[in-house]
Design an enzyme around this catalytic site. Structure first.
Site, PDB file in Angstrom:
ATOM      1  N   GLN A 282       0.717  -1.268  -0.096  1.00  0.00           N
ATOM      2  CA  GLN A 282       0.107  -0.006  -0.108  1.00  0.00           C
ATOM      3  C   GLN A 282       0.805   1.336   0.039  1.00  0.00           C
ATOM      4  OE1 GLN A 282      -3.580  -0.230  -0.341  1.00  0.00           O
ATOM      5  NE2 GLN A 282      -3.439   2.186  -0.511  1.00  0.00           N
TER       6      GLN A 282
ATOM      7  N   SER B  79      -6.123   1.900   3.965  1.00  0.00           N
ATOM      8  CA  SER B  79      -6.991   1.258   2.717  1.00  0.00           C
ATOM      9  C   SER B  79      -7.444  -0.090   3.721  1.00  0.00           C
ATOM     10  CB  SER B  79      -5.776   0.988   1.793  1.00  0.00           C
ATOM     11  OG  SER B  79      -6.509  -0.078   1.033  1.00  0.00           O
TER      12      SER B  79
ATOM     13  N   HIS C  28     -15.062  -1.705  -6.560  1.00  0.00           N
ATOM     14  CA  HIS C  28     -14.387  -2.028  -5.267  1.00  0.00           C
ATOM     15  C   HIS C  28     -15.663  -2.496  -4.341  1.00  0.00           C
ATOM     16  CE1 HIS C  28     -11.639  -1.297  -1.716  1.00  0.00           C
ATOM     17  NE2 HIS C  28     -12.797  -1.284  -0.961  1.00  0.00           N
TER      18      HIS C  28
ATOM     19  N   GLU D 298     -15.803   4.479  -6.553  1.00  0.00           N
ATOM     20  CA  GLU D 298     -15.120   3.250  -7.076  1.00  0.00           C
ATOM     21  C   GLU D 298     -15.963   2.162  -7.341  1.00  0.00           C
ATOM     22  OE1 GLU D 298     -11.764   1.950  -4.989  1.00  0.00           O
ATOM     23  OE2 GLU D 298     -10.669   4.034  -4.849  1.00  0.00           O
TER      24      GLU D 298
ATOM     25  N   HIS E 113      -8.046  -2.767   1.792  1.00  0.00           N
ATOM     26  CA  HIS E 113      -7.343  -3.669   0.930  1.00  0.00           C
ATOM     27  C   HIS E 113      -6.354  -4.280   2.055  1.00  0.00           C
ATOM     28  CE1 HIS E 113      -9.078  -3.658  -3.073  1.00  0.00           C
ATOM     29  NE2 HIS E 113      -8.974  -2.409  -2.873  1.00  0.00           N
TER      30      HIS E 113
HETATM   31 ZN   LIG Z   1     -10.212  -1.411  -3.884  1.00  0.00          ZN
END
Ligand SMILES: [Zn+2]
Length: 185
Positions: free
Chosen positions: A78, A97, A155, A152, A99
């Protein structure tokens, strides 16, 4: 185990050194009903199972070309992404994030674009069915002022089926779900 409703954003960063404990390597998961880029990708097991069920259903509906092109990212990856991106705000800072939780995945069309309004039939199908598997569209258009993140469409985030259903029904994002659960003084 990772709390699937955990909130990660600019004002709720992950503690330094936090790592998920239930990651699976997507390349070794079989059967797997989605495609993968040519590098190793990982997801939390609950997110993998949800995505796999969603895309298995997609196959039977005629959409057999979804790919998962970004899943878990560790803090170093990241940080590298953040450092490499010239546009402030487009890539989350390390620790901010989701993620890094393993609960988020970026979806695309095989060898093509990310999921978006440019591939409307794919996008509409995912948005109609993802919540049934506990996945939400985490950064929808129109909620940028709440999420702090530009829309997004690709996502997805695993939160569990009941929470996903509630968020869908109320038209919330995850920040609003957490806000509604805060005790009022
Ligand atoms: Zn993403």
């Amino acid at each position: 185990m990772t709390d699937p409703t955990m909130l990660v954003n600019a004002s709720h960063p992950l503690p330094p050194g936090w790592v998920p404990d239930d990651l699976v390597d997507l390349w070794v998961q079989k059967p797997r009903h989605f495609l993968l880029p040519g590098r190793r990708e990982f997801l939390a097991r609950v997110a993998f199972e949800a995505a796999n069920a969603l895309f298995a259903e997609a196959e039977t509906a005629g959409f057999d070309d979804f790919d998962v092109r970004s899943g878990y990212r560790d803090a170093e990856r990241q940080a590298a992404l953040y450092a490499a991106n010239p546009n402030p705000g487009m890539v989350a800072k390390p620790g901010q994030s989701e993620h890094q939780t393993g609960l988020a995945l970026d979806v695309g069309i095989w060898r093509g674009p990310f999921l978006s309004a440019n591939n409307e039939s794919h996008r509409a199908w995912v948005y109609e069915h993802c919540w049934e598997h506990g996945l939400i569209v985490r950064y929808p258009a129109g909620k940028e002022s709440v999420t702090g993140v530009p829309a997004e469409p690709w996502h997805l985030r695993y939160v569990g089926r009941d929470v996903a259903a509630e968020i869908r029904e109320r038209g919330w994002v995850l920040e609003e779900w957490h806000e509604a659960r805060r005790p009022t003084a």
